[in-house]
Design a protein around this motif. Structure first.
Motif, PDB file in Angstrom:
ATOM      1  N   MET A   1       0.819  -1.237   0.051  1.00 28.75           N
ATOM      2  CA  MET A   1       0.131  -0.004   0.048  1.00 28.75           C
ATOM      3  C   MET A   1       0.913   1.090  -0.039  1.00 28.75           C
ATOM      4  O   MET A   1       1.799   1.305   0.785  1.00 28.75           O
ATOM      5  N   ARG A   2       0.608   2.115  -1.237  1.00 30.86           N
ATOM      6  CA  ARG A   2       1.411   3.343  -1.064  1.00 30.86           C
ATOM      7  C   ARG A   2       1.059   4.393  -0.070  1.00 30.86           C
ATOM      8  O   ARG A   2      -0.289   4.642  -0.066  1.00 30.86           O
ATOM      9  N   ILE A   3       1.680   5.199   0.550  1.00 31.26           N
ATOM     10  CA  ILE A   3       1.266   6.419   1.344  1.00 31.26           C
ATOM     11  C   ILE A   3       1.031   7.568   0.288  1.00 31.26           C
ATOM     12  O   ILE A   3       1.868   7.683  -0.502  1.00 31.26           O
ATOM     13  N   PRO A   4      -0.009   8.358   0.498  1.00 27.96           N
ATOM     14  CA  PRO A   4      -0.222   9.444  -0.645  1.00 27.96           C
ATOM     15  C   PRO A   4       0.684  10.631  -0.139  1.00 27.96           C
ATOM     16  O   PRO A   4       1.439  10.721   0.908  1.00 27.96           O
ATOM     17  N   PHE A   5       1.152  11.374  -1.375  1.00 29.18           N
ATOM     18  CA  PHE A   5       2.122  12.245  -1.275  1.00 29.18           C
ATOM     19  C   PHE A   5       1.565  13.375  -0.041  1.00 29.18           C
ATOM     20  O   PHE A   5       2.394  13.882   0.562  1.00 29.18           O
ATOM     21  N   ARG A   6       0.366  13.730  -0.030  1.00 31.00           N
ATOM     22  CA  ARG A   6      -0.172  14.811   0.900  1.00 31.00           C
ATOM     23  C   ARG A   6       0.091  14.239   2.412  1.00 31.00           C
ATOM     24  O   ARG A   6       0.660  15.040   3.342  1.00 31.00           O
ATOM     25  N   SER A   7      -0.113  13.015   2.638  1.00 35.80           N
ATOM     26  CA  SER A   7       0.099  12.432   3.897  1.00 35.80           C
ATOM     27  C   SER A   7       1.552  12.449   4.182  1.00 35.80           C
ATOM     28  O   SER A   7       1.969  12.830   5.335  1.00 35.80           O
ATOM     29  N   SER A   8       2.527  12.255   3.170  1.00 40.81           N
ATOM     30  CA  SER A   8       3.677  12.230   3.276  1.00 40.81           C
ATOM     31  C   SER A   8       4.467  13.564   3.646  1.00 40.81           C
ATOM     32  O   SER A   8       5.278  13.770   4.550  1.00 40.81           O
ATOM     33  N   ALA A   9       4.034  14.328   2.772  1.00 44.52           N
ATOM     34  CA  ALA A   9       4.418  15.721   2.915  1.00 44.52           C
ATOM     35  C   ALA A   9       3.967  16.218   4.254  1.00 44.52           C
ATOM     36  O   ALA A   9       4.679  17.104   5.269  1.00 44.52           O
ATOM     37  N   ILE A  10       2.919  15.971   4.961  1.00 44.19           N
ATOM     38  CA  ILE A  10       2.252  16.545   6.197  1.00 44.19           C
ATOM     39  C   ILE A  10       2.977  15.937   7.284  1.00 44.19           C
ATOM     40  O   ILE A  10       3.736  16.715   8.309  1.00 44.19           O
ATOM     41  N   GLY A  11       3.293  14.676   7.139  1.00 41.49           N
ATOM     42  CA  GLY A  11       4.244  13.958   7.927  1.00 41.49           C
ATOM     43  C   GLY A  11       5.660  14.472   8.120  1.00 41.49           C
ATOM     44  O   GLY A  11       6.259  14.878   9.305  1.00 41.49           O
ATOM     45  N   PHE A  12       6.155  14.738   7.232  1.00 42.30           N
ATOM     46  CA  PHE A  12       7.363  15.555   7.254  1.00 42.30           C
ATOM     47  C   PHE A  12       7.659  16.758   7.805  1.00 42.30           C
ATOM     48  O   PHE A  12       8.308  16.942   8.670  1.00 42.30           O
ATOM     49  N   ALA A  13       6.497  17.634   7.527  1.00 43.43           N
ATOM     50  CA  ALA A  13       6.583  18.762   7.996  1.00 43.43           C
ATOM     51  C   ALA A  13       6.240  18.689   9.577  1.00 43.43           C
ATOM     52  O   ALA A  13       7.014  19.297  10.397  1.00 43.43           O
ATOM     53  N   VAL A  14       5.548  17.908  10.023  1.00 35.69           N
ATOM     54  CA  VAL A  14       5.076  17.546  11.499  1.00 35.69           C
ATOM     55  C   VAL A  14       6.404  17.090  12.071  1.00 35.69           C
ATOM     56  O   VAL A  14       6.874  17.728  13.267  1.00 35.69           O
ATOM     57  N   MET A  15       7.085  16.424  11.503  1.00 37.09           N
ATOM     58  CA  MET A  15       8.320  15.749  12.080  1.00 37.09           C
ATOM     59  C   MET A  15       9.470  16.719  12.152  1.00 37.09           C
ATOM     60  O   MET A  15       9.997  16.783  13.202  1.00 37.09           O
ATOM     61  N   THR A  16       9.578  17.452  11.127  1.00 42.60           N
ATOM     62  CA  THR A  16      10.492  18.556  11.083  1.00 42.60           C
ATOM     63  C   THR A  16      10.541  19.568  12.176  1.00 42.60           C
ATOM     64  O   THR A  16      11.212  20.016  12.907  1.00 42.60           O
ATOM     65  N   GLY A  17       9.119  20.106  12.380  1.00 38.14           N
ATOM     66  CA  GLY A  17       8.851  20.775  13.392  1.00 38.14           C
ATOM     67  C   GLY A  17       9.046  20.276  14.914  1.00 38.14           C
ATOM     68  O   GLY A  17       9.554  20.968  15.629  1.00 38.14           O
ATOM     69  N   ALA A  18       8.377  19.182  14.996  1.00 35.81           N
ATOM     70  CA  ALA A  18       8.812  18.443  16.391  1.00 35.81           C
ATOM     71  C   ALA A  18      10.389  18.330  16.590  1.00 35.81           C
ATOM     72  O   ALA A  18      10.734  18.648  17.807  1.00 35.81           O
ATOM     73  N   VAL A  19      11.385  18.019  15.658  1.00 36.34           N
ATOM     74  CA  VAL A  19      12.557  18.011  16.048  1.00 36.34           C
ATOM     75  C   VAL A  19      13.279  19.351  16.275  1.00 36.34           C
ATOM     76  O   VAL A  19      13.935  19.390  17.053  1.00 36.34           O
ATOM     77  N   THR A  20      12.660  20.061  15.623  1.00 39.22           N
ATOM     78  CA  THR A  20      13.027  21.820  15.710  1.00 39.22           C
ATOM     79  C   THR A  20      12.768  21.942  17.098  1.00 39.22           C
ATOM     80  O   THR A  20      13.525  22.663  17.775  1.00 39.22           O
ATOM     81  N   LEU A  21      11.461  21.718  17.586  1.00 41.89           N
ATOM     82  CA  LEU A  21      10.890  22.269  19.000  1.00 41.89           C
ATOM     83  C   LEU A  21      11.913  21.450  19.940  1.00 41.89           C
ATOM     84  O   LEU A  21      12.361  22.083  20.969  1.00 41.89           O
TER      85      LEU A  21
END
Length: 55
Positions: A1-21
């Motif tokens: 099962m492929r992960i949609p691009f939108r979910s992947s992009a949102i996950g990337f943004a959330v994880m980047t923000g979490a690591v920065t915080l």
């Protein structure tokens, strides 16, 4: 099962923000000057919010 691009992009943004915080949190915990700076800024914000709701 492929992960949609939108979910992947949102996950990337959330994880980047979490690591920065998390990195900023470690910095603030380790540096007393940063603690004083951010403590003063948070105090200013709290004072402003309290001024919006007079008793």
């Amino acid at each position: 099962m492929r992960i949609p691009f939108r979910s992947s992009a949102i996950g990337f943004a959330v994880m980047t923000g979490a690591v920065t915080l998390a990195a900023m949190g470690v910095f603030v915990l380790m540096d007393p000057r940063a603690q004083a700076f951010w403590g003063a800024r948070i105090g200013d914000v709290v004072s402003f919010v309290r001024s919006l709701f007079p008793r």
